[in-house]
Design a protein around this motif. Sequence first.
Motif, PDB file in Angstrom:
ATOM      1  N   ARG A  44       0.850  -1.195   0.000  1.00  0.00           N
ATOM      2  CA  ARG A  44       0.000   0.000   0.000  1.00  0.00           C
ATOM      3  C   ARG A  44       0.886   1.245   0.000  1.00  0.00           C
ATOM      4  N   VAL A  45       0.530   2.202  -0.849  1.00  0.00           N
ATOM      5  CA  VAL A  45       1.176   3.511  -0.806  1.00  0.00           C
ATOM      6  C   VAL A  45       0.093   4.539  -0.509  1.00  0.00           C
ATOM      7  N   VAL A  46       0.340   5.350   0.507  1.00  0.00           N
ATOM      8  CA  VAL A  46      -0.584   6.443   0.841  1.00  0.00           C
ATOM      9  C   VAL A  46       0.220   7.739   0.808  1.00  0.00           C
ATOM     10  N   LEU A  47      -0.130   8.623  -0.115  1.00  0.00           N
ATOM     11  CA  LEU A  47       0.564   9.902  -0.235  1.00  0.00           C
ATOM     12  C   LEU A  47      -0.154  10.949   0.597  1.00  0.00           C
ATOM     13  N   PRO A  56      -0.296  -4.505 -11.284  1.00  0.00           N
ATOM     14  CA  PRO A  56       0.081  -5.915 -11.458  1.00  0.00           C
ATOM     15  C   PRO A  56       0.884  -6.481 -10.291  1.00  0.00           C
ATOM     16  N   ARG A  57       1.491  -5.596  -9.503  1.00  0.00           N
ATOM     17  CA  ARG A  57       2.240  -6.046  -8.318  1.00  0.00           C
ATOM     18  C   ARG A  57       1.341  -6.095  -7.091  1.00  0.00           C
ATOM     19  N   ARG A  58       0.059  -5.848  -7.272  1.00  0.00           N
ATOM     20  CA  ARG A  58      -0.919  -5.824  -6.165  1.00  0.00           C
ATOM     21  C   ARG A  58      -0.590  -4.736  -5.140  1.00  0.00           C
ATOM     22  N   ILE A  59      -0.036  -3.636  -5.655  1.00  0.00           N
ATOM     23  CA  ILE A  59       0.217  -2.470  -4.797  1.00  0.00           C
ATOM     24  C   ILE A  59      -0.816  -1.408  -5.145  1.00  0.00           C
ATOM     25  N   THR A  60      -1.521  -0.878  -4.135  1.00  0.00           N
ATOM     26  CA  THR A  60      -2.434   0.233  -4.388  1.00  0.00           C
ATOM     27  C   THR A  60      -1.736   1.551  -4.047  1.00  0.00           C
ATOM     28  N   LEU A  70      -7.029   3.444   4.079  1.00  0.00           N
ATOM     29  CA  LEU A  70      -6.491   3.156   2.736  1.00  0.00           C
ATOM     30  C   LEU A  70      -5.445   2.034   2.772  1.00  0.00           C
ATOM     31  N   ALA A  71      -4.858   1.805   3.933  1.00  0.00           N
ATOM     32  CA  ALA A  71      -3.871   0.723   4.076  1.00  0.00           C
ATOM     33  C   ALA A  71      -4.522  -0.609   4.456  1.00  0.00           C
TER      34      ALA A  71
END
Length: 263
Positions: free
Chosen positions: A141-144, A181-185, A232-233
């Motif tokens: 998960r990336v949260v900006l 595709p890497r399952r990272i949001t 979000l995470a």
Amino acid sequence: MFRSVAGRTVLVTGGTRGIGKGIARVFARAGAQVVIAGRDGDVGRACAEELGAAAGPDGGPVVFARADVATRAGCDDAVAAAVDGFGGLDVLCANAGIFPDARLDVMTEADLDTVLATNVKGTFFAVQAALEALTASGRGRVVLTSSITGPVTGFPGWSHYGASKAAQLGFMRTAALELAPRRITVNAVLPGNIATEGLADLGPAYRATMEASIPLKRLGEVEDIGYAALFLASEEAAYITGQALVVDGGQVLPETLEALAGA
Ligand code: NAP
């Protein structure tokens, strides 16, 4: 019922003060293993100790990594602290940011470069540095931390800052596609006016004026942003990517002063 983030590893850049500290506090209380990154070692170490002690018996550990996000090497160091210390990285909160003011007629190239280096390049570098570890997580998960300033509103003196916060959203949309595709949001939180340590210096009259412009009639707490990041995470937000979540007490809603007065 939401599933817990307990045991996941979270890196919060700029987690030693202000909003980032609030994000780190929320994740630590939820049982996550937290790395906070910043440039000031004394402030960072004291913050990690405070947050770790306050997280409670079910809370997760908090450690500090000294890092300047404006360099790729600094971001590599911060990610290494998570991977070496906790065995991986599941969540990156790319939150470090600066907001010096300069009107266009006096803004220097150096002023512009400084803001873009931390807020824009710092976002790129943090995500790039975390890519391998987030991929290995399998549920990265990336949260900006962006802002309403730039993406939604303007404020005199902050054209460079506003541009940097809008740039984060442009980055987010393509990064969300590339990393799916890497399952990272990849998502962003857009805070309104949040009560951080620095606000106290501006005095009660300034605070009252700010509160009057917000329909919910209070400034945001740093934890308000932390809870949005936690959502979000979460496992439950796995199908949300490339989105911007405004957390501002309704500040951007009124079309006119009359509309605000009716709130
Ligand atoms: P803050 O209280 O000034 O804290 C900033 C944090 O970022 C500190 O931990 C600072 O630590 C770190 N930092 C700054 N430059 C860095 C760098 N080059 N490398 C690593 N760490 C760095 O700021 P804040 O108000 O909490 O703002 C945090 C984020 O929220 C920013 O992205 C800002 O744009 C956004 N935001 C804030 C508000 C608000 O109302 N406060 C509203 C909207 C958006 P060191 O100085 O020790 O490095």
